[in-house]
Design a protein around this motif. Structure first.
Motif, short mmCIF file in Angstrom:
data_model
loop_
_atom_site.label_atom_id
_atom_site.label_comp_id
_atom_site.label_asym_id
_atom_site.label_seq_id
_atom_site.Cartn_x
_atom_site.Cartn_y
_atom_site.Cartn_z
N MET A 78 29.68 73.70 20.45
CA MET A 78 29.78 72.28 20.15
C MET A 78 28.78 71.86 19.09
N ASP A 79 27.59 72.44 19.18
CA ASP A 79 26.57 72.15 18.17
C ASP A 79 27.03 72.58 16.79
N ASP A 80 27.73 73.71 16.73
CA ASP A 80 28.26 74.16 15.43
C ASP A 80 29.19 73.11 14.84
N CYS A 81 30.09 72.61 15.69
CA CYS A 81 31.05 71.61 15.21
C CYS A 81 30.34 70.29 14.84
N THR A 82 29.39 69.88 15.68
CA THR A 82 28.66 68.65 15.39
C THR A 82 27.89 68.78 14.09
N TYR A 83 27.29 69.96 13.87
CA TYR A 83 26.54 70.18 12.64
C TYR A 83 27.44 70.04 11.42
N LYS A 84 28.65 70.60 11.55
CA LYS A 84 29.59 70.51 10.42
C LYS A 84 30.02 69.06 10.18
N ASP A 85 30.15 68.31 11.27
CA ASP A 85 30.47 66.89 11.11
C ASP A 85 29.32 66.16 10.40
N LEU A 86 28.09 66.48 10.78
CA LEU A 86 26.95 65.86 10.12
C LEU A 86 26.89 66.24 8.65
N ARG A 87 27.22 67.50 8.36
CA ARG A 87 27.24 67.93 6.97
C ARG A 87 28.29 67.16 6.18
N LEU A 88 29.44 66.89 6.83
CA LEU A 88 30.48 66.08 6.18
C LEU A 88 29.94 64.70 5.83
N GLN A 89 29.20 64.11 6.77
CA GLN A 89 28.65 62.78 6.52
C GLN A 89 27.67 62.80 5.36
N VAL A 90 26.89 63.89 5.26
CA VAL A 90 25.90 63.98 4.20
C VAL A 90 26.57 64.27 2.85
N ASN A 91 27.48 65.18 2.84
CA ASN A 91 28.10 65.60 1.57
C ASN A 91 29.30 64.76 1.17
N ASP A 556 6.66 80.28 4.35
CA ASP A 556 7.08 80.57 5.73
C ASP A 556 8.03 79.49 6.25
N LEU A 557 7.73 78.24 5.91
CA LEU A 557 8.53 77.13 6.41
C LEU A 557 9.93 77.13 5.82
N HIS A 558 10.14 77.82 4.72
CA HIS A 558 11.45 77.86 4.07
C HIS A 558 12.54 78.33 5.03
N TYR A 559 12.18 79.26 5.94
CA TYR A 559 13.18 79.84 6.83
C TYR A 559 13.67 78.87 7.90
N MET A 560 12.94 77.81 8.13
CA MET A 560 13.30 76.89 9.20
C MET A 560 14.62 76.17 8.93
N GLY A 561 14.99 76.06 7.68
CA GLY A 561 16.22 75.36 7.34
C GLY A 561 17.47 76.01 7.93
N CYS A 562 17.34 77.24 8.40
CA CYS A 562 18.49 77.95 9.00
C CYS A 562 18.65 77.66 10.49
N LEU A 563 17.68 76.97 11.08
CA LEU A 563 17.75 76.69 12.51
C LEU A 563 18.55 75.40 12.73
N LYS A 564 19.85 75.50 12.58
CA LYS A 564 20.69 74.30 12.53
C LYS A 564 20.79 73.56 13.85
N HIS A 565 20.41 74.20 14.96
CA HIS A 565 20.42 73.52 16.26
C HIS A 565 19.12 72.75 16.52
N CYS A 585 15.43 69.87 4.97
CA CYS A 585 16.43 68.80 4.99
C CYS A 585 17.81 69.28 5.38
N ASP A 586 17.95 70.60 5.63
CA ASP A 586 19.21 71.13 6.17
C ASP A 586 19.26 71.02 7.69
N LEU A 587 18.17 70.58 8.31
CA LEU A 587 18.12 70.44 9.77
C LEU A 587 18.75 69.10 10.15
N LEU A 588 20.06 69.05 10.07
CA LEU A 588 20.76 67.77 10.23
C LEU A 588 20.72 67.25 11.66
N ASN A 589 20.41 68.11 12.63
CA ASN A 589 20.29 67.67 14.03
C ASN A 589 18.88 67.23 14.39
N LEU A 590 17.94 67.39 13.45
CA LEU A 590 16.54 67.14 13.76
C LEU A 590 16.31 65.67 14.14
#
Length: 826
Positions: A78-91, A556-565, A585-590
């Motif tokens: 569900m988080d995957d789907c929600t993340y994609k919805d958030l990405r839609l809102q952003v893009n 080191d912090l660069h890798y955090m952008g992949c933690l989409k949950h 700024c890729d952490l759309l659930n943050l």
């Protein structure tokens, strides 16, 4: 084991908006998602009975484990789907349909798996801290008599006397020690009083830091010198609460450090273990007794009838029968009293009274856990889940309410309420758990902010017994072998975490929380943490705390952008980073980003506006920030923003972007002199920010500008600050002659509420809740309040004023009835 019911409840509440939103990725798969929702509802319906029976039925417990794993998997999908919805809102563009189809295929697979688990289930089981202390007057008098007069007659030749209090868990040893510690006679007798919570680990270094009230790292020798300097020649009282140490050598080492006071210096210790008391005592220990039924009833009664339950003859009789089953243990009586206060049905009281769990003997403290578990199962599901989550904290930890609620939010433990903000619901949960004695020792500062609580040891044991292997703490005394697949929340020391192999991390790939700290390490940790491992091995993280670790840097912090949950990220107290990578700024659930005391941080990523789920951005003491990135006003859910730096360049965020946000708590506005005329024209009013209770206004400092008086007044006037809830106000470098007119609001129905009105006959009221006022470097200021605005109701709660470098300021307003402390310098 944490119950899956609340996970499923959260899934159901989140599924609903996804299938109702025609722009959602799941809109085309509405039937499949509705089918999954139906399955979840069916499973949820039988969970409460299953949870109560799992302790007796191994098959039920195994079923719940499987269901919980599947529930977590559904949540991640569900988080995957929600993340994609958030990405839609952003893009603002559609995502690939193949990606969505793949996610829904996983939904359908999990739906089949959950349905099969539901069939399997049907085959197997178709069926405060106290306001007043009761019953301890004799023990209290005896202890005070010993401390003040040393009536025991023992160890007269020794400077340091040690008196232990012994009793099983839940009997009130700490409460008794607190009443002694705070007694007026004790305060008069001892020059210095110090309270130290020791707990399981007897760490001499930590005890000395507690005595010194220091948090910074220091060597043992340095601490020893400081402790002896503080205590030398003094008649002091030190309470060592909750001691477990049975190592005579360790106690002798601490005693030799403390044995530097005058005659009459005392250590009062509390412990559950008689062996500990024998090692420490110079005076025969005091073993406290069980409470009488009469005293237990007073404790029970105090809570059971305060929330509307009628105090009729029947309720009183049943209540007294329940109290007898508490067998004189105050914690049990208090906990059940709090629970009964929410039950106004006589049958519910009978159900508790007649529960078979009472048949268990209560001669040992281990027997209390089943009794407390009965009270736990009487909680609503969301209260239960929020409570057991607290097993992640160490024993005797001071738990900050704000942090706890944000962690609950990150894990989806707080139920949604369309009429309330999630933080307000979390606050209600916190109050509920305090009232029912699952939390205790609730405290706040003098301004009613920064509330904290603790958990009694037995309540912590209860939470751990429910969570079982889901929480794990990794330190020098634990082993990597303890890392199991079931772990969802890991607390670790930095130097221990870096030793974990990639293979070991793979075993806990479903990890939800990772809390790293290095406070037990002197100096810097030499080994680097490669944060890239988080992306590869721990993709499901929702909470990541790296506070106090100063080694990681920008790369080191660069890798955090992949933690989409990720919902909660704490990288505060880092002195190395000067900026954050754009990948953050890729952490759309943050929801929560803590950067407190990152004292060299100069800029935030330019795309901060993309963090559309952000609710709390903590920037306290990040005073090197040069500007705020443009678009901050688009973060419509933002509730906390404690620092806003105004730039003189239009390409950066201007103050007018904040006018529509509902910011609360504390807020510091820096460089107010840079507010442009264009920004004022667009509107910089803070009138809607009615939840701010601490406000700091700092104008630009520039000695070369001589004509800023009128301009500063114009900017100050335009702010239109809401003063209804302000408790602390600080103003500095303001060059105006007169303070802004928003200090002179009209209209009053109650002392604590201000409303605007055009009625010229209304009483003028200024800052009804303000308790502290700080003004600094206001060279032209002549008066705080115009004489025409003085009234008996101005500043009714103002108790402290600090004034510095205001050479032209005249007299203070009269009739400040609460004023106790005035400081003026410069």
């Amino acid at each position: 084991m944490a119950d899956p019911a609340t996970i499923i409840s959260g899934l159901l509440s989140n599924l609903s908006p996804l299938i109702q939103d025609e722009f959602s990725l799941l809109w085309s798969f509405k039937k499949e998602v509705q089918k999954l929702s139906s399955t979840l509802t069916s499973i949820s319906a039988v969970l409460e009975d299953a949870e109560r029976k799992k302790d007796k039925d191994k098959q039920t417990e195994d079923w719940l484990w499987k269901l919980k794993d599947v529930a977590y998997e559904v949540r991640d999908i569900m988080d995957d789907c929600t993340y994609k919805d958030l990405r839609l809102q952003v893009n603002r563009r559609n995502a690939s349909s193949s990606t969505c189809i793949q996610s829904v295929k996983r939904y359908i697979y999990v739906n089949l798996l959950m349905t099969s688990l539901l069939v399997c289930w049907r085959e197997t089981i178709s069926l405060s801290s106290c306001n007043k202390v009761y019953g301890r007057d004799v023990e209290k008098k005896m202890i005070i008599d010993i401390l003040v007069n040393n009536t025991s007659g023992a160890c007269v030749d020794k400077k340091l006397s040690v008196l232990p209090i012994v009793g099983i868990g839940g009997l009130g040893k700490t409460t008794l020690a607190q009443t002694v510690f705070n007694d007026e006679e004790i305060a008069k007798h001892f020059e210095t009083k110090i309270w130290v919570c020791v707990s399981d680990e007897f760490d001499i270094q930590l005890v000395m830091k507690a005595i010194l009230e220091e948090k910074a790292e220091a060597r043992l020798e340095e601490l020893q010198i400081k402790v002896r300097e503080k205590l030398c020649g003094k008649k002091y009282l030190i309470v060592l609460d909750d001691v477990w140490n049975e190592n005579l050598e360790a106690w002798d080492q601490l005693r030799s450090i403390l044995d530097c006071g005058s005659n009459g210096a005392f250590v009062l210790a509390t412990t559950r273990k008689r062996n500990v008391a024998k090692i420490m005592e110079t005076i025969q220990h005091i073993r406290i007794s069980l409470l009488s039924d009469e005293d237990c009833w007073l404790l029970f009664e105090e809570r059971a009838f305060m929330c509307g339950t009628p105090k009729t003859h029947n309720f009183v009789n049943i209540g007294k029968e329940i109290v007898k089953k508490c067998k004189g243990v105050p914690l049990v009586a208090k906990t059940f009293g709090g629970q009964m206060g929410f039950k106004s049905d006589i049958n519910e009281w009978c159900k508790i009274r007649d529960n078979e769990i009472w048949k268990i003997s209560q001669n040992e403290e281990s027997d209390l856990l089943p009794i407390l578990r009965l009270s736990y199962y009487e909680l609503l599901y969301h209260l239960r889940r929020c409570f057991v989550f607290c097993a992640i904290f160490p024993k005797d930890a001071l738990i900050k309410k704000e942090r706890l609620i944000q962690l609950w939010m990150a894990h989806g433990l707080i139920p949604t309420d369309k009429n309330q903000e999630v933080e307000d619901v979390g606050n209600t949960i916190w109050k509920n758990l305090c009232w029912r004695s699952f939390f205790q020792d609730e405290k706040s500062d003098r301004y009613g902010m920064y509330e904290t609580c603790k958990m009694h040891d037995l309540m912590h044991n209860l939470a751990q017994s429910v969570m079982k292997d889901e929480c794990y703490s990794l330190d020098a005394n634990s082993s990597n072998d303890g890392l199991k697949r079931e772990i969802r929340h890991l607390t670790a020391m930095f130097d221990e975490f870096v030793k974990i192999s990639s293979h070991s991390l793979k075993k806990i790939g479903g990890l939800q929380s990772l809390m790293l700290n290095g406070r037990d390490v002197y100096g810097n940790v030499t080994q680097q943490i490669c944060l890239s491992v988080l992306k590869k091995e721990l993709p499901a993280l929702r909470v990541l705390e790296l506070s106090y670790y100063k080694q990681y840097q920008y790369q080191d912090l660069h890798y955090m952008g992949c933690l989409k949950h990720l919902r909660y990220l704490d990288i505060s107290n880092n002195y190395e980073i000067t900026t954050l990578p754009d990948s953050i700024c890729d952490l759309l659930n943050l929801q929560t980003l803590k950067l407190n005391q990152c004292s060299n941080l100069e800029s935030l990523p330019k795309n901060m506006k993309d963090l559309i789920s952000m609710r709390h951005l903590d920037l306290e003491e990040c005073d090197e920030l040069k500007y705020m990135p443009k678009g901050m006003g688009q973060l419509k859910h933002l509730k906390t923003l404690n620092l806003f730096v105004i730039s003189d360049k239009e390409k950066n965020c201007q103050l007018d972007e904040l006018k529509e946000l509902d910011i609360g708590g504390s807020l510091k506005l820096m460089n107010l002199g840079r507010v442009s005329d264009a920004s004022i024209a667009r509107g910089v009013s803070m009138a809607k920010m009615s939840s701010i209770n601490e406000l700091e206004l700092e104008w630009t400092y520039d000695d070369n500008e001589n004509n800023m008086s009128t301009r500063d007044e114009k900017i100050g006037e335009a702010l239109e600050v809401s003063t209804a809830r302000l408790k602390i106000l600080k103003m500095s470098r303001y060059k105006g002659v007169n303070l802004p007119k928003w200090l002179e609001l009209k209209g009053l129905d109650h002392v604590n509420n201000i409303a605007s009105s055009s009625d010229d006959n209304e009483m003028i009221v200024l800052f009804p809740l303000l308790e502290k006022l700080v003004i600094d470097c206001m060279n032209n200021l002549r008066e705080l309040v115009s004489p025409s605005c003085w009234s008996t109701r101005a500043f009714p709660n103002l108790c402290k004023i600090e004034i510095s470098y205001c050479p032209k300021l005249g007299a203070l307003p009269p009739l400040l009835k609460s004023l106790k402390d005035v400081t003026v310098w410069g």
